[in-house]
Design an enzyme around this catalytic site. Structure first.
Site, PDB file in Angstrom:
ATOM      1  N   THR A  53       0.809  -1.230   0.000  1.00 34.58           N
ATOM      2  CA  THR A  53       0.000   0.000   0.000  1.00 34.58           C
ATOM      3  C   THR A  53       0.837   1.272   0.000  1.00 34.58           C
ATOM      4  O   THR A  53       0.320   2.339  -0.321  1.00 34.58           O
ATOM      5  CB  THR A  53      -0.940   0.020   1.214  1.00 34.58           C
ATOM      6  N   THR A  62       6.937   0.014   2.083  1.00 32.26           N
ATOM      7  CA  THR A  62       7.004   0.439   3.485  1.00 32.26           C
ATOM      8  C   THR A  62       5.755   0.078   4.277  1.00 32.26           C
ATOM      9  O   THR A  62       5.779   0.120   5.501  1.00 32.26           O
ATOM     10  CB  THR A  62       7.235   1.954   3.595  1.00 32.26           C
ATOM     11  N   SER A  63       4.672  -0.260   3.609  1.00 29.95           N
ATOM     12  CA  SER A  63       3.448  -0.636   4.327  1.00 29.95           C
ATOM     13  C   SER A  63       2.610  -1.514   3.424  1.00 29.95           C
ATOM     14  O   SER A  63       2.664  -1.399   2.191  1.00 29.95           O
ATOM     15  CB  SER A  63       2.652   0.615   4.745  1.00 29.95           C
ATOM     16  N   SER A  64       1.856  -2.410   4.049  1.00 28.17           N
ATOM     17  CA  SER A  64       1.058  -3.340   3.258  1.00 28.17           C
ATOM     18  C   SER A  64      -0.067  -3.915   4.100  1.00 28.17           C
ATOM     19  O   SER A  64      -0.105  -3.745   5.317  1.00 28.17           O
ATOM     20  CB  SER A  64       1.932  -4.483   2.733  1.00 28.17           C
TER      21      SER A  64
END
Length: 400
Positions: A53, A62-64
């Protein structure tokens, strides 16, 4: 197919491929994952796949939203009870916090903390959209925990951690449990731990892969983006000089077939969602067991015995474990046939050395991460054993 059917289908596929506790399965049926991924088609939200994401300026994820299969496994490890106080380190989309909220219920307390203000804000908005106002989301350094509601009955990190932060163990109640994706020389395992006298000991260990913790508590691991579109990602347990890996990969490989090393075919079962099949593969029998042992046991062996080890993912290579030096790289696909491919000037030698590690793993009985016992002692403790990892706050003793 409506969205309720999509959730039911996702959970059905999971329970056909792994053990999923009844309460965790019920939570996954109840919580609408698509509300936490509003920018993709709803049907894609119910695939058993991680979904990136956010990325940094260099293209590193860096984000998921994590893969539902590992989320279910970790929630089973955590064993949240109605009324529990739970701290989650790492917010992601907020979906895992929502599952925790469903498990603890309104009578419990779930606090989620993330170092990124934008991530925390989005998770808050998603939780509100899903009707879970009692789940709290904070922005802060998750390594510090959140002392105000402590002690917690359960603590879970949904971000890869290099060490056990002192705040986490201090903020857990007597008899409390923590579940974290713990780094073991670049290999991650989700380990459930409880206190055992003056140290922490593992209850269960599951292989996993998470984006790493950022900030002051980040570890030395390296994620290098070799190129994008498609992504080609190289991971290392710590920084070191590699030379031009992309140029080495562009050379014609030397191939060593390892079929004779393995008693059973090593091709692991594929996710039916990725192959477009409706049926799920059987998750029992010698072929399945050999495939899982190969896919998870070889990377663990390399992580614990070989400082030159690496992983490579994407760019047409699939997911590989390997050895890398400035003179070349050798790769072993973990989702295909057992063939070692050596690239670059020293590719032949590296391929032979990687094959030798597979032989050694086979001779040792093909240990896998689920066979590990992990004891976490205070840093500096006098600990002996065959496998010792020393970190900032803990000394890890590992044994099969």
């Amino acid at each position: 197919m409506d969205l309720t059917d999509l959730r039911e289908s996702m959970v059905t596929r999971l329970t056909e491929r792994q053990e999923v506790g009844e309460r965790v399965a019920a939570a996954m049926r109840a919580v609408p994952r698509h509300l936490f991924l509003p920018h993709i088609p709803p049907e894609d939200a119910y695939r058993d796949e991680p979904i990136v994401t956010r990325r940094d300026a260099d293209g590193r994820p860096t984000s998921s939203s994590s893969q539902p299969a590992i989320m279910a496994a970790m929630l089973d490890q955590l064993a949240v009870r109605p009324g529990d106080r739970v701290l989650e380190v790492g917010a992601g989309t907020g979906y895992n916090a929502a599952l925790l909220g469903a498990l603890a219920g309104p009578e419990g307390r779930v606090v989620c903390i993330d170092i990124d203000a934008d991530v925390a804000a989005e998770a808050r908005a998603h939780l509100d959209a899903a009707g879970l106002p009692w789940v709290e989301v904070l922005c802060g350094d998750g390594a510090e925990g959140h002392a105000e509601p402590a002690p917690y009955d359960r603590l879970i990190a949904t971000v890869g951690v290099w060490d056990l932060a002192p705040a986490w163990t201090a903020q857990l109640a007597p008899g409390g449990r923590l579940v974290v994706p713990l780094d073991l020389n670049g290999m991650q395992v989700s380990v459930a731990m409880e206190r055992d006298g003056d140290h922490w000991t593992s209850l269960s260990v599951v292989p996993c892969g998470f984006m790493r913790m950022r900030g002051p508590s980040a570890g030395p691991e390296v994620l290098a983006v070799l190129h994008q579109n498609p992504d080609l990602l190289l991971t290392l347990p710590a920084p070191r000089e590699l030379g031009d890996v992309s140029a080495a990969l562009a050379t014609e490989p030397t191939e060593l077939l390892l079929t004779a090393v393995l008693d059973e075919p090593a091709r692991p079962p594929q996710d039916p969602a990725r192959e477009g099949r409706a049926e799920a593969p059987a998750r029992e029998g010698p072929v399945w067991e050999a495939a899982v042992a190969f896919r998870t046991g070889v990377p663990m062996w390399l992580a614990l015995h070989e400082p030159r080890w690496c992983t490579l993912m994407g760019g047409g290579h699939g997911f590989c474990a390997g050895l890398v030096e400035p003179g070349g790289i050798a790769l072993l696909p973990l989702d295909g046939d057992p063939v070692v491919r050596g690239h670059g000037r020293d590719g032949d030698r590296l391929a032979e050395e990687l094959a030798a590690h597979v032989h050694a793993w086979t001779a040792a009985g093909r240990p896998r991460p689920t066979d590990l016992r992990i004891d976490a002692h205070p840093a500096g403790a006098a600990v002996s054993g065959p496998l010792i990892l020393r970190k900032r706050h803990t000394t890890l003793a590992l044994s099969y």
